[in-house]
Design a protein around this motif. Sequence first.
Motif, short mmCIF file in Angstrom:
data_model
loop_
_atom_site.label_atom_id
_atom_site.label_comp_id
_atom_site.label_asym_id
_atom_site.label_seq_id
_atom_site.Cartn_x
_atom_site.Cartn_y
_atom_site.Cartn_z
N TRP A 274 3.99 5.86 -5.35
CA TRP A 274 4.11 5.92 -6.80
C TRP A 274 3.02 6.80 -7.41
O TRP A 274 3.28 7.62 -8.30
CB TRP A 274 4.05 4.51 -7.39
N CYS A 275 1.78 6.64 -6.93
CA CYS A 275 0.66 7.44 -7.43
C CYS A 275 0.91 8.92 -7.15
O CYS A 275 0.68 9.78 -8.01
CB CYS A 275 -0.63 6.98 -6.78
N THR A 276 1.39 9.24 -5.93
CA THR A 276 1.68 10.63 -5.58
C THR A 276 2.77 11.20 -6.46
O THR A 276 2.69 12.35 -6.92
CB THR A 276 2.11 10.71 -4.10
N LEU A 277 3.81 10.41 -6.71
CA LEU A 277 4.92 10.87 -7.55
C LEU A 277 4.44 11.21 -8.96
O LEU A 277 4.81 12.26 -9.52
CB LEU A 277 6.00 9.79 -7.61
N ILE A 278 3.62 10.35 -9.52
CA ILE A 278 3.09 10.59 -10.87
C ILE A 278 2.22 11.84 -10.90
O ILE A 278 2.35 12.70 -11.79
CB ILE A 278 2.29 9.37 -11.37
N CYS A 279 1.32 11.96 -9.93
CA CYS A 279 0.41 13.11 -9.91
C CYS A 279 1.17 14.42 -9.76
O CYS A 279 0.91 15.40 -10.47
CB CYS A 279 -0.59 12.95 -8.76
N ALA B 109 0.83 -1.21 0.00
CA ALA B 109 0.00 0.00 0.00
C ALA B 109 0.86 1.25 0.00
O ALA B 109 0.57 2.23 -0.70
CB ALA B 109 -0.93 -0.02 1.21
N ALA B 110 1.95 1.23 0.79
CA ALA B 110 2.83 2.40 0.86
C ALA B 110 3.48 2.68 -0.49
O ALA B 110 3.56 3.84 -0.93
CB ALA B 110 3.90 2.17 1.92
N LEU B 111 3.95 1.63 -1.16
CA LEU B 111 4.58 1.81 -2.47
C LEU B 111 3.56 2.31 -3.50
O LEU B 111 3.88 3.17 -4.33
CB LEU B 111 5.19 0.49 -2.94
N ALA B 112 2.34 1.78 -3.45
CA ALA B 112 1.31 2.21 -4.40
C ALA B 112 0.97 3.69 -4.22
O ALA B 112 0.87 4.44 -5.19
CB ALA B 112 0.05 1.35 -4.24
N VAL B 113 0.80 4.11 -2.96
CA VAL B 113 0.48 5.51 -2.67
C VAL B 113 1.64 6.42 -3.07
O VAL B 113 1.44 7.49 -3.67
CB VAL B 113 0.14 5.69 -1.18
#
Length: 224
Positions: free
Chosen positions: A16-21, A10-14
Amino acid sequence: MHEYPVGWGAALAVAWCTLICVSRIYLGMHSVLDIFAGLLMASGLLVLLVPLVDQLDAWLVTHALSPAVVLAVSVLVIVYHPNADKGDTTMIVSVCAGILTGSWTNYQLGHMTAAPLPPPYEIIWPSIEMLGLTILRTILGFCGVIATRAIGKSVSYAFVCALLGKDKNELRNSEDSLDNKNKIIVELCYKYFTCGMIGFNTTYVFPTVFDLLKINRPTYYTEI
């Protein structure tokens, strides 16, 4: 499905999503409102699509009509894309089409088989030897992608120009505008073919070569 700590996943997914956004906002590609709208749409699509992912993946890999459907859908997505500049869309869609077709080819030729045991699977952490082979595959694959792009672009550009009865050098140096329909058609066609071949080679050709060289990843053909 692999076994891994849910918290780390979950931490990696959040992250990565934050980095892209944040990167999209920083580069000026999207506004904050665009990001929020995209996240809401993606969340809604996940609710609908996640239950269908396994069935859809199995159909795309095993069904005889899969390549024809993938080709037709990818072309329609490009043709009816609302943005006038379809270049980026063409590259993204064609890579996906190439990957799906490569996976289908692996299965049809008997290279891809299901894992002998049901999921979840334990993650195989790389040893020093596996890490070295990964680096070697990456280098060879990168060289293969460059060669595919150079050859695919040259051949497809000349071929489409010949079909249209246009001189390739003259068309390449012509004005970039929405009124220059011939140049738009040629560029979209060469991008579709070239990026599609990159996706296909990455999924089918390169792993086949790696298998012949005895440097392929052991579990590659079990990932249906």
